[in-house]
Design a protein around this motif. Structure first.
Motif, short mmCIF file in Angstrom:
data_model
loop_
_atom_site.label_atom_id
_atom_site.label_comp_id
_atom_site.label_asym_id
_atom_site.label_seq_id
_atom_site.Cartn_x
_atom_site.Cartn_y
_atom_site.Cartn_z
N SER A 205 0.82 -1.22 0.00
CA SER A 205 0.00 0.00 0.00
C SER A 205 0.84 1.26 0.00
N GLY A 206 2.14 1.10 0.25
CA GLY A 206 3.00 2.28 0.31
C GLY A 206 2.87 3.07 1.59
N GLY A 207 2.32 2.44 2.65
CA GLY A 207 2.14 3.14 3.92
C GLY A 207 3.44 3.27 4.69
N ARG A 208 3.36 3.94 5.85
CA ARG A 208 4.55 4.13 6.68
C ARG A 208 5.06 2.79 7.18
N ALA A 209 6.32 2.74 7.55
CA ALA A 209 6.92 1.51 8.05
C ALA A 209 6.21 1.07 9.33
N PRO A 210 5.84 -0.21 9.43
CA PRO A 210 5.13 -0.66 10.62
C PRO A 210 6.02 -0.67 11.85
N GLY A 211 5.39 -0.52 13.01
CA GLY A 211 6.12 -0.60 14.26
C GLY A 211 6.61 -2.02 14.52
N ALA A 212 7.69 -2.13 15.26
CA ALA A 212 8.23 -3.44 15.61
C ALA A 212 7.26 -4.18 16.52
#
Length: 350
Positions: free
Chosen positions: A203-210
């Motif tokens: 989707s090109g979204g922000r990097a997910p949290g760990a």
């Protein structure tokens, strides 16, 4: 219409489908033809006689539905855009295990894009609960972490609420710790995170949290949190355990952290070192959703929809439907729910 009405308390065997009159549409109401209703722990606790409906609520089970608008009250028609034929979801105080339900318009939202109408029934209760507690009570920012590494602890990562919370927080960039009770459940959560990472990348979204998954039978969760955050602790905790975890939860909190308790599966009472709470300038809140007014629920839904619905439409937050059962198999649905084997949501379809 067919419905499952509270008549006696006990095992799932007490549940039966009966005929009751169709609901009447009040001036501020929307009447919905139900496509599916979500099962929640509150339903099971009510069935056992420990969670009566709030005053004025239907004695029919069910706190969330998806479906199609049949009728809109005069006042609701003047103040909303709901119209017959529209696909919607609704957050209820009761009444969902039925072919039709009447609910105040503030508790209704257009169904999210990106999922089937039946699957959308998996979202209203869990999404509203997570939003109300982590973002309104605990003060998380829907725009994302205010600083690098800001973390959240979610207990019960394979349940409907826990799985939704960890998906949402990761999608917004928060680091997430979650507890589970078996190695198999840990693998399930890790696989959920892997699939979410793939959807976020697409989707090109922000990097997910760990994500850190903690097996609470083998690990001490406050110790894991302390070690992996360099002693800082977490900004917020969403807790379904209650008394047994009160002290350990405070240990896992960081400075000015917030603990939101939404269930007491681990007991109604616990011990708390108040000096530790004071030293961290932290706070403990106990909340419920069901008994809130229509206006309060409407405020929660509005904020939730602004942030959560776009993530659902992008496929970044999955409703996570585990199994569906026809309404006539409500006993089997509750038996499966009680077993604890479900991963995500269980739905009744109509």
């Amino acid at each position: 219409m067919r419905a499952v009405v509270e008549q006696q308390h006990g095992s799932p065997e007490v549940l039966e489908v009966t005929e009751i009159p169709d609901p009447r549409c009040g001036p501020e109401d929307v009447v919905i033809r139900v496509a599916a209703a979500g099962l929640n722990r509150a339903d099971a606790v009510q069935r056992k006689g420990h969670y009566p409906p709030p005053p004025g609520a239907p004695s029919t089970y069910g706190l969330e539905v998806s479906g199609t608008v049949l009728e809109v009250g005069d006042q609701a028609a003047r103040t909303t855009s709901f119209a017959p034929g529209q696909d919607v979801v609704a957050l209820l105080a009761g009444g969902g295990y039925a072919e039709r339900v009447a609910v105040h318009h503030a508790q209704v939202l257009p169904a999210p894009e990106g999922v089937g109408l039946a699957d959308a029934a998996a979202l209203p209760e869990v999404a509203a609960t997570v939003w109300a507690n982590l973002f309104m009570v605990a003060g998380l920012d829907p725009e994302g972490p205010r600083r690098d590494g800001e973390a959240v602890l979610v207990h019960g990562g394979t349940g409907g609420i826990g799985a939704h919370a960890l998906q949402l927080c990761r999608a917004l960039g928060y680091r997430v710790f979650t507890t589970v009770g078996t190695a198999e459940k840990a693998r399930w959560v890790e696989d959920l995170a892997r699939r979410q990472d793939e959807r976020i990348a697409a989707s090109g979204g922000r990097a997910p949290g760990a994500l850190t998954v903690i097996d609470y039978r083998e690990q001490d969760f406050p110790e894991v949190v302390r070690e992996e955050t360099g002693g800082e602790g977490v900004r917020a905790i969403l807790d379904v355990v209650g008394g047994k975890y009160l002290g350990p939860n405070v240990e896992a909190l960081g400075t000015e952290g917030r603990l939101a308790i939404i269930a007491v599966q681990g007991g109604h009472t616990g011990e708390l070192d108040i000096s530790r709470l004071m030293a961290k300038r932290a706070a403990v809140a106990g909340t419920t959703l069901r008994s809130r007014s229509a206006e309060e629920k409407g405020e929660i839904l509005a904020g939730m929809a602004r942030t959560v619905w776009p993530l659902v439409a992008d496929g970044v937050v999955d409703p996570l439907v585990d199994r569906t059962f026809p309404l006539d198999e409500v006993r089997a649905a509750h038996e499966y729910f009680d077993s604890g084997e479900h991963r995500g949501k269980v739905l009744l379809t109509l």
